[in-house]
Design an enzyme around this catalytic site. Structure first.
Site, PDB file in Angstrom:
ATOM      1  N   LEU A   1      -0.930  -5.076   3.857  1.00 34.34           N
ATOM      2  CA  LEU A   1       0.118  -5.374   3.087  1.00 34.34           C
ATOM      3  C   LEU A   1      -0.607  -6.100   2.156  1.00 34.34           C
ATOM      4  O   LEU A   1      -1.496  -6.823   2.564  1.00 34.34           O
ATOM      5  CB  LEU A   1       1.281  -6.184   3.986  1.00 34.34           C
ATOM      6  CG  LEU A   1       2.135  -5.467   4.793  1.00 34.34           C
ATOM      7  CD1 LEU A   1       2.771  -6.564   5.508  1.00 34.34           C
ATOM      8  CD2 LEU A   1       2.796  -4.394   4.155  1.00 34.34           C
ATOM      9  N   ASP A   2      -0.021  -6.258   0.785  1.00 37.40           N
ATOM     10  CA  ASP A   2      -0.754  -7.137  -0.183  1.00 37.40           C
ATOM     11  C   ASP A   2      -0.667  -8.628   0.297  1.00 37.40           C
ATOM     12  O   ASP A   2       0.352  -9.051   1.471  1.00 37.40           O
ATOM     13  CB  ASP A   2       0.231  -7.213  -1.625  1.00 37.40           C
ATOM     14  CG  ASP A   2       0.294  -5.812  -2.201  1.00 37.40           C
ATOM     15  OD1 ASP A   2      -0.744  -4.952  -1.820  1.00 37.40           O
ATOM     16  OD2 ASP A   2       0.971  -5.503  -3.066  1.00 37.40           O
ATOM     17  N   GLN A   3      -1.650  -9.163  -0.122  1.00 38.09           N
ATOM     18  CA  GLN A   3      -1.690 -10.838   0.603  1.00 38.09           C
ATOM     19  C   GLN A   3      -0.388 -11.379   0.242  1.00 38.09           C
ATOM     20  O   GLN A   3       0.020 -12.269   1.128  1.00 38.09           O
ATOM     21  CB  GLN A   3      -2.843 -11.327  -0.569  1.00 38.09           C
ATOM     22  CG  GLN A   3      -3.130 -12.833   0.063  1.00 38.09           C
ATOM     23  CD  GLN A   3      -4.322 -13.784  -0.634  1.00 38.09           C
ATOM     24  OE1 GLN A   3      -4.709 -12.988  -1.718  1.00 38.09           O
ATOM     25  NE2 GLN A   3      -4.409 -14.830  -0.313  1.00 38.09           N
TER      26      GLN A   3
ATOM     27  N   THR B   1       2.762 -10.270   0.210  1.00 38.82           N
ATOM     28  CA  THR B   1       3.648  -9.689   0.949  1.00 38.82           C
ATOM     29  C   THR B   1       3.695  -9.944   2.383  1.00 38.82           C
ATOM     30  O   THR B   1       2.854 -10.119   3.038  1.00 38.82           O
ATOM     31  CB  THR B   1       3.613  -8.190   0.663  1.00 38.82           C
ATOM     32  OG1 THR B   1       3.558  -7.792  -0.603  1.00 38.82           O
ATOM     33  CG2 THR B   1       4.849  -7.551   1.331  1.00 38.82           C
TER      34      THR B   1
ATOM     35  N   ARG C   1       5.662  -3.070  -6.594  1.00 46.43           N
ATOM     36  CA  ARG C   1       5.767  -4.077  -7.742  1.00 46.43           C
ATOM     37  C   ARG C   1       5.695  -3.818  -9.204  1.00 46.43           C
ATOM     38  O   ARG C   1       6.152  -3.940  -9.775  1.00 46.43           O
ATOM     39  CB  ARG C   1       4.566  -5.193  -7.401  1.00 46.43           C
ATOM     40  CG  ARG C   1       4.563  -5.737  -6.066  1.00 46.43           C
ATOM     41  CD  ARG C   1       3.377  -6.491  -5.579  1.00 46.43           C
ATOM     42  NE  ARG C   1       2.893  -7.354  -6.406  1.00 46.43           N
ATOM     43  CZ  ARG C   1       1.795  -8.153  -6.021  1.00 46.43           C
ATOM     44  NH1 ARG C   1       0.931  -7.971  -4.939  1.00 46.43           N
ATOM     45  NH2 ARG C   1       1.490  -9.227  -6.829  1.00 46.43           N
TER      46      ARG C   1
END
Length: 238
Positions: A67-69, A71, A175
């Site tokens: 997961l993105d940092q 998120t 996003r």
């Protein structure tokens, strides 16, 4: 004698423990907090991450997705090479079903086309890394084909709470796709204009549900991690 040039070393504080919400001998399901990297980044200041914290307790834990940092939400780690291979294959063949919730600026329903029978709208656009502005990604004809589904849950005065389902798994896909519709996510430091970034102290994107067949038994597994967000300020409910 105390020597200023040779002070007593201060022990490093232990990293906060990440406790799985589910575990067995083959996999772990984790709740990743917003702001924590999934895997180590470049440089000594980016070594603290979810995978390292988990591997300190489960040495056989291996990464299968990220997961993105910024998120938060559900993330799986495999236990052992064979489990990693099987779960990775499930991701590659779209046998893992993920859904997210997000708060986006404005009301995307105002410009949306017709939904499907379940109320989902489709957004497509090939995604490409903007090399000169990395890590930013853009919609570009040379990018990788990408598709996301979204549907509205609640509309407020300045923002909308939506549910999203990625059909493909490109970096920053949800996003970028919502920004391409003119509705960036609140608190998004990469894709939101300053006034939308300022609406939240964190990126309002959360991986809320995850379902797959167990990699060894084929038993259906489904996990839910709801988030109490609202489409009106202050957005994050107590």
């Amino acid at each position: 004698m105390w020597c200023l040039n040779n002070p007593t070393p201060v022990p490093a504080e232990p990293l906060p423990v990440i406790t799985p919400i589910y575990e067995d001998e083959h996999l772990l399901v984790l709740d990743k907090p917003s702001g924590l990297l999934s895997v180590p980044g470049r440089g000594p200041d980016k070594q603290d991450c979810l995978s390292k914290r988990v591997q300190d307790r489960y040495p056989d834990a291996l990464v299968v997705h990220r997961l993105d940092q910024d998120t938060s939400g559900l993330l799986i780690m495999a236990r052992g090479i064979e489990a990693q291979r099987r779960i990775s294959r499930a991701f590659e063949t779209r046998q893992v079903h993920k859904r997210y919730v997000a708060l986006v600026a404005g009301n995307p329903l105002l410009t949306a086309s017709a939904p499907n029978d379940e109320g989902w709208y489709t957004v497509e656009g090939p995604i490409l890394l903007d090399w000169e502005r990395r890590p930013i990604h853009i919609i570009h004809p040379d990018g990788k084909p990408s598709r996301s589904l979204w549907r509205s849950l609640h509309v407020g005065d300045t923002a909308s709470l939506i549910e999203l389902e990625p059909f493909t798994g490109r970096t920053h896909q949800l996003r970028v796709h919502m920004q391409s519709l003119g509705h960036p996510m609140l608190g998004d430091s990469l894709y939101a204009p300053p006034e939308v970034l300022a609406m939240s102290p964190r990126l309002m994107l959360h991986a809320k549900s995850l379902a797959l067949a167990h990699p060894f038994t084929q038993e259906p597994l489904a996990f839910e991690l709801p988030m109490a967000w609202a489409a009106s300020a202050p957005y994050q409910m107590a």
